[in-house]
Scaffold this motif. Structure first.
Motif, PDB file in Angstrom:
ATOM      1  N   LEU A  47       3.921  23.261  -7.801  1.00 26.17           N
ATOM      2  CA  LEU A  47       3.420  23.549  -6.456  1.00 26.17           C
ATOM      3  C   LEU A  47       4.367  24.499  -5.717  1.00 26.17           C
ATOM      4  CD1 LEU A  47       2.133  20.039  -5.324  1.00 26.17           C
ATOM      5  CD2 LEU A  47       0.752  22.021  -5.972  1.00 26.17           C
ATOM      6  N   ILE A  48       5.667  24.315  -5.887  1.00 27.85           N
ATOM      7  CA  ILE A  48       6.659  25.184  -5.238  1.00 27.85           C
ATOM      8  C   ILE A  48       6.515  26.615  -5.744  1.00 27.85           C
ATOM      9  CG2 ILE A  48       9.137  25.707  -5.141  1.00 27.85           C
ATOM     10  CD1 ILE A  48       9.589  22.643  -4.999  1.00 27.85           C
ATOM     11  N   LYS A  49       6.255  26.775  -7.032  1.00 23.99           N
ATOM     12  CA  LYS A  49       6.137  28.106  -7.632  1.00 23.99           C
ATOM     13  C   LYS A  49       4.870  28.844  -7.208  1.00 23.99           C
ATOM     14  CE  LYS A  49       8.755  27.350 -11.880  1.00 23.99           C
ATOM     15  NZ  LYS A  49       8.653  27.311 -13.354  1.00 23.99           N
ATOM     16  N   LYS A  50       3.861  28.108  -6.749  1.00 24.13           N
ATOM     17  CA  LYS A  50       2.573  28.728  -6.390  1.00 24.13           C
ATOM     18  C   LYS A  50       2.696  29.438  -5.045  1.00 24.13           C
ATOM     19  CE  LYS A  50      -1.723  29.527  -7.271  1.00 24.13           C
ATOM     20  NZ  LYS A  50      -2.117  30.320  -8.405  1.00 24.13           N
ATOM     21  N   ASP A  83      -5.938  22.437  -8.379  1.00 23.83           N
ATOM     22  CA  ASP A  83      -5.966  23.232  -9.612  1.00 23.83           C
ATOM     23  C   ASP A  83      -4.594  23.261 -10.274  1.00 23.83           C
ATOM     24  OD1 ASP A  83      -7.393  25.042 -11.437  1.00 23.83           O
ATOM     25  OD2 ASP A  83      -6.037  26.572 -10.634  1.00 23.83           O
ATOM     26  N   VAL A  84      -3.546  23.438  -9.471  1.00 18.62           N
ATOM     27  CA  VAL A  84      -2.180  23.442 -10.010  1.00 18.62           C
ATOM     28  C   VAL A  84      -1.887  22.090 -10.667  1.00 18.62           C
ATOM     29  CG1 VAL A  84       0.266  23.475  -9.375  1.00 18.62           C
ATOM     30  CG2 VAL A  84      -1.280  25.199  -8.443  1.00 18.62           C
ATOM     31  N   VAL A  95      -6.370  12.754  -8.288  1.00 14.63           N
ATOM     32  CA  VAL A  95      -7.103  12.124  -7.189  1.00 14.63           C
ATOM     33  C   VAL A  95      -6.615  12.785  -5.907  1.00 14.63           C
ATOM     34  CG1 VAL A  95      -7.578   9.980  -5.949  1.00 14.63           C
ATOM     35  CG2 VAL A  95      -7.258   9.941  -8.439  1.00 14.63           C
ATOM     36  N   THR A  96      -7.529  13.390  -5.148  1.00 13.39           N
ATOM     37  CA  THR A  96      -7.138  14.075  -3.924  1.00 13.39           C
ATOM     38  C   THR A  96      -7.524  13.241  -2.712  1.00 13.39           C
ATOM     39  OG1 THR A  96      -9.205  15.332  -3.913  1.00 13.39           O
ATOM     40  CG2 THR A  96      -7.306  16.365  -4.951  1.00 13.39           C
ATOM     41  N   LEU A  97      -6.586  13.116  -1.800  1.00 10.97           N
ATOM     42  CA  LEU A  97      -6.786  12.358  -0.573  1.00 10.97           C
ATOM     43  C   LEU A  97      -6.372  13.231   0.605  1.00 10.97           C
ATOM     44  CD1 LEU A  97      -5.164   9.117  -1.984  1.00 10.97           C
ATOM     45  CD2 LEU A  97      -7.601   9.558  -1.730  1.00 10.97           C
ATOM     46  N   PHE A  98      -6.896  14.455   0.619  1.00  9.29           N
ATOM     47  CA  PHE A  98      -6.541  15.426   1.643  1.00  9.29           C
ATOM     48  C   PHE A  98      -7.378  15.238   2.897  1.00  9.29           C
ATOM     49  CE2 PHE A  98      -5.376  18.072  -2.156  1.00  9.29           C
ATOM     50  CZ  PHE A  98      -4.028  18.161  -1.869  1.00  9.29           C
TER      51      PHE A  98
END
Length: 101
Positions: A47-50, A83-84, A95-98
């Motif tokens: 995530l940091i690299k994106k 996606d990452v 699992v996304t909890l955004f």
């Protein structure tokens, strides 16, 4: 018991949303926990690299190689982070909890 835990969490003052993602299973071994920590580190690094993604806005939890992504981020960045996470070797499920800002 899962429903009781959900209702208790929901009844706490100032709690906005509760996502019922409780799983019942055997306790994790020290090896499993170490593997999950290692995997969480790999996800955080990815995530940091994106570019264009502020990883500090996203909380990462890994349990049993399942990746949980949480945070208050715009839809486009939610999709990028998801996606990452899916592309990190070893992640079984994302699992996304955004929430949107």
């Amino acid at each position: 018991q899962k429903n009781i835990a959900f209702n208790v969490a929901k009844s706490i003052t100032n709690v906005g949303n509760v996502y019922n993602q409780l799983r019942v299973g055997k306790p994790s071994s020290a090896f499993d926990e170490a593997k999950d920590l290692w995997l969480a580190g790999r996800v955080k690094t990815a995530l940091i690299k994106k570019k264009g993604l502020h990883s500090g806005q996203i909380s990462i939890i890994v349990h049993d190689s399942n990746l949980y992504l949480m945070g208050i981020v715009p839809n486009k960045k939610q999709a990028i982070a998801t996606d990452v996470g899916r592309k990190v070797p070893g992640v079984k499920k994302v699992v996304t909890l955004f929430e949107n800002p």
